[in-house]
Motif scaffolding. Structure first.
Motif, PDB file in Angstrom:
ATOM      1  N   ARG A 147       7.794  -3.496  18.716  1.00  8.95           N
ATOM      2  CA  ARG A 147       7.350  -4.467  17.728  1.00  8.95           C
ATOM      3  C   ARG A 147       5.848  -4.306  17.453  1.00  8.95           C
ATOM      4  N   TYR A 192       3.995  -3.847  20.872  1.00  5.08           N
ATOM      5  CA  TYR A 192       4.607  -4.271  22.133  1.00  5.08           C
ATOM      6  C   TYR A 192       6.070  -3.858  22.071  1.00  5.08           C
ATOM      7  N   GLY A 197       1.540 -16.963  16.397  1.00  9.18           N
ATOM      8  CA  GLY A 197       2.315 -15.720  16.403  1.00  9.18           C
ATOM      9  C   GLY A 197       1.867 -14.721  15.354  1.00  9.18           C
ATOM     10  N   ALA A 198       0.835 -15.060  14.570  1.00  8.63           N
ATOM     11  CA  ALA A 198       0.381 -14.159  13.494  1.00  8.63           C
ATOM     12  C   ALA A 198      -0.320 -12.917  14.032  1.00  8.63           C
ATOM     13  N   GLY A 199      -0.798 -13.001  15.272  1.00  9.68           N
ATOM     14  CA  GLY A 199      -1.499 -11.841  15.845  1.00  9.68           C
ATOM     15  C   GLY A 199      -2.991 -12.074  16.012  1.00  9.68           C
ATOM     16  N   LYS A 200      -3.425 -13.314  15.862  1.00 10.53           N
ATOM     17  CA  LYS A 200      -4.861 -13.631  15.933  1.00 10.53           C
ATOM     18  C   LYS A 200      -5.447 -13.330  17.310  1.00 10.53           C
ATOM     19  N   SER A 201      -4.747 -13.775  18.360  1.00 10.81           N
ATOM     20  CA  SER A 201      -5.277 -13.545  19.711  1.00 10.81           C
ATOM     21  C   SER A 201      -5.305 -12.057  20.020  1.00 10.81           C
ATOM     22  N   THR A 202      -4.282 -11.357  19.568  1.00 11.77           N
ATOM     23  CA  THR A 202      -4.249  -9.911  19.790  1.00 11.77           C
ATOM     24  C   THR A 202      -5.440  -9.266  19.084  1.00 11.77           C
ATOM     25  N   VAL A 220       2.668  -5.849  16.347  1.00 12.78           N
ATOM     26  CA  VAL A 220       2.194  -7.232  16.187  1.00 12.78           C
ATOM     27  C   VAL A 220       0.823  -7.281  15.530  1.00 12.78           C
ATOM     28  N   PRO A 254      -0.869 -18.811  11.230  1.00 11.11           N
ATOM     29  CA  PRO A 254       0.026 -19.614  12.074  1.00 11.11           C
ATOM     30  C   PRO A 254       0.174 -18.997  13.463  1.00 11.11           C
TER      31      PRO A 254
HETATM   32  P1  ADP Z   1      -1.472 -15.780  17.570  1.00 11.48           P
HETATM   33  O1  ADP Z   1      -2.747 -15.715  18.350  1.00 11.48           O
HETATM   34  O2  ADP Z   1      -1.692 -15.687  16.096  1.00 11.48           O
HETATM   35  O3  ADP Z   1      -0.635 -16.971  17.933  1.00 11.48           O
HETATM   36  P2  ADP Z   1      -0.663 -13.527  19.203  1.00 11.48           P
HETATM   37  O4  ADP Z   1      -1.662 -12.441  18.969  1.00 11.48           O
HETATM   38  O5  ADP Z   1      -0.810 -14.326  20.464  1.00 11.48           O
HETATM   39  O6  ADP Z   1      -0.604 -14.472  17.928  1.00 11.48           O
HETATM   40  O7  ADP Z   1       0.769 -12.882  19.223  1.00 11.48           O
HETATM   41  C1  ADP Z   1       1.256 -12.058  18.184  1.00 11.48           C
HETATM   42  C2  ADP Z   1       2.637 -11.563  18.568  1.00 11.48           C
HETATM   43  O8  ADP Z   1       2.528 -10.673  19.664  1.00 11.48           O
HETATM   44  C3  ADP Z   1       3.554 -12.687  19.006  1.00 11.48           C
HETATM   45  O9  ADP Z   1       4.826 -12.473  18.475  1.00 11.48           O
HETATM   46  C4  ADP Z   1       3.571 -12.555  20.513  1.00 11.48           C
HETATM   47  O10 ADP Z   1       4.809 -12.982  21.012  1.00 11.48           O
HETATM   48  C5  ADP Z   1       3.361 -11.068  20.713  1.00 11.48           C
HETATM   49  N1  ADP Z   1       2.659 -10.785  21.976  1.00 11.48           N
HETATM   50  C6  ADP Z   1       1.412 -11.179  22.294  1.00 11.48           C
HETATM   51  N2  ADP Z   1       1.064 -10.727  23.532  1.00 11.48           N
HETATM   52  C7  ADP Z   1       2.140 -10.061  23.993  1.00 11.48           C
HETATM   53  C8  ADP Z   1       2.421  -9.335  25.211  1.00 11.48           C
HETATM   54  N3  ADP Z   1       1.519  -9.248  26.182  1.00 11.48           N
HETATM   55  N4  ADP Z   1       3.633  -8.775  25.313  1.00 11.48           N
HETATM   56  C9  ADP Z   1       4.551  -8.833  24.333  1.00 11.48           C
HETATM   57  N5  ADP Z   1       4.348  -9.482  23.158  1.00 11.48           N
HETATM   58  C10 ADP Z   1       3.164 -10.076  22.988  1.00 11.48           C
END
Ligand code: ADP
Length: 368
Positions: free
Chosen positions: A20, A17, A43-48, A22, A41
């Motif tokens: 960065r 992103y 912000g680790a990138g799990k949802s991504t 992620v 934790p």
């Molecule tokens: P988790 O699910 O572990 O909490 P995420 O996958 O949601 O982590 O996010 C990982 C990192 O990617 C975070 O720092 C978040 O801020 C960033 N991030 C997630 N989605 C976006 C997006 N659409 N645009 C910019 N940054 C993003």
């Protein structure tokens, strides 16, 4: 359990992103029949990771294959064969059964067959009582069960779960977790779960991936991870929450002898002589005995003497803080505490197996 047949394969997964990165995961496979939980934790990138594996989001680099298919073909095949449950679900402003039936209608299933399947999943997830209720009338726990029912009624090959219990209170969470595991395993061929709750990951999963700062730092069975954490972070998530700082005095095969402020401990791990290390341990792995006659088991190679400085009763367990050197924290059963009659000021012998102490060079913490 898994038949070692990968349904879904992620290779060289990268998501950037702006400037960065992620997500940076070299290889991840989801096998038929398994529940794989990725834990880490916020912000680790799990949802991504979940969104890219589910082909809901484009990767910056890398590929995802479902049944050997990638690109548009893979995406179409996965869409038909998978279901996703998010932390917070959106519902149509209608009844519970209407919402559960949406996917079946989209797949062109007849009304009668749909009704049978909706009744059956409602029974399994204990929401039959609210089946005809409007969504505005159900509780948060019930709504999350509806979201699960809507996914599981499709008998998906892959079920993606994004923190499905995180918005619930403790009781609803525990109830749902029990039902979720049972029904999901019955209905879905494989399950990919992300969670920041280590109990959820370690209790439910066949394999756990530990994620931190976009990387999968460890992947294995809960036992693998429990016995051989790769770094301090992973050790801590398995409950080895206490650390001792020391200096490596000698090395043996896969073992190090570490000086911790005057006491010496033998621990599992690799480091160079003179290198600072952190020793991590689980408080329940400390074994306390009377200072006069500590039984010396052959496998127990660490022994220190300490004085109890604090005692907390936590239900069936007692947490004891004690000063050696070093300062240690033990968790013992109430019976053990009674037998030893430990109170503040009591002197005890403390033993811990070398295999229950993990040493990590302090710098390795900064690798990722
Ligand atoms: P988790 O699910 O572990 O909490 P995420 O996958 O949601 O982590 O996010 C990982 C990192 O990617 C975070 O720092 C978040 O801020 C960033 N991030 C997630 N989605 C976006 C997006 N659409 N645009 C910019 N940054 C993003």
């Amino acid at each position: 359990m898994s038949q070692r047949d990968p349904l879904l394969i992620g290779q060289g997964l990268r998501k950037v992103y702006g400037n960065r990165t992620v997500l940076e995961v070299d290889q991840l496979e989801l096998f038929r029949g398994e529940l794989l939980a990725v834990f880490g934790p916020n912000g680790a990138g799990k949802s991504t990771l979940l969104r890219t594996l589910a082909m809901l989001e484009k990767l910056t680099a890398g590929r995802v294959e479902f049944h050997g298919k990638s690109g548009k073909k893979g995406e179409e095949a996965l869409r038909m064969a998978s279901a996703v449950v998010f932390q917070k679900s959106h519902f149509w402003n209608d009844t519970v059964e209407y919402n559960i039936g949406i996917g079946l209608r989209l797949r062109g299933m007849s009304r009668i067959t749909s009704q049978e399947r909706i009744h059956s999943i409602c029974d399994q997830l204990a929401i039959s009582d609210v089946r005809t209720a409007h969504m505005s009338e159900v509780s948060g726990g019930e709504a999350q069960r509806v979201a699960l029912a809507r996914a599981l009624v499709l008998d998906p090959e892959v079920l993606f779960l994004d923190e499905p219990t995180s918005n619930l209170d403790t009781d609803a969470k525990l109830d749902l977790r029990t039902d979720l595991e049972r029904v999901a395993r019955e209905r879905a061929a494989s399950i990919f779960l992300i969670t920041h709750d280590r109990t959820e990951a370690f209790h439910m999963a066949d394999r756990v991936g530990v994620m931190r700062k976009g990387h999968l730092v460890q992947l294995g069975t809960p036992t693998d991870i429990y016995d051989n954490p790769t770094d301090v972070y992973t050790a801590r998530v398995t409950g080895a929450e206490f650390t001792l700082a020391g200096i490596t005095k000698a090395t043996e095969e896969r073992m190090v002898r570490v000086d911790v402020g005057g006491a010496t401990f033998l621990a599992l791990g690799e480091a160079q002589v003179g290198q600072p290390v952190k020793l991590v341990y689980r408080p329940e792995d400390l074994v306390l005995g009377p200072p006069s006659s500590p039984h010396r088991e052959l496998s127990t190679r660490n022994l220190v003497y300490a004085t109890i400085t604090d005692r907390r009763d936590l239900g069936g367990l007692v947490r004891l803080r004690m000063q050696g050197p070093p300062e240690l924290v033990a968790l013992v059963t109430r019976d053990a505490a009674r037998e030893l009659s430990v109170e503040v000021g009591t002197r005890v012998a403390v033993r811990i197996k070398a295999t229950a102490l993990h040493a990590f060079p302090t710098a390795s913490d900064r690798n990722i």
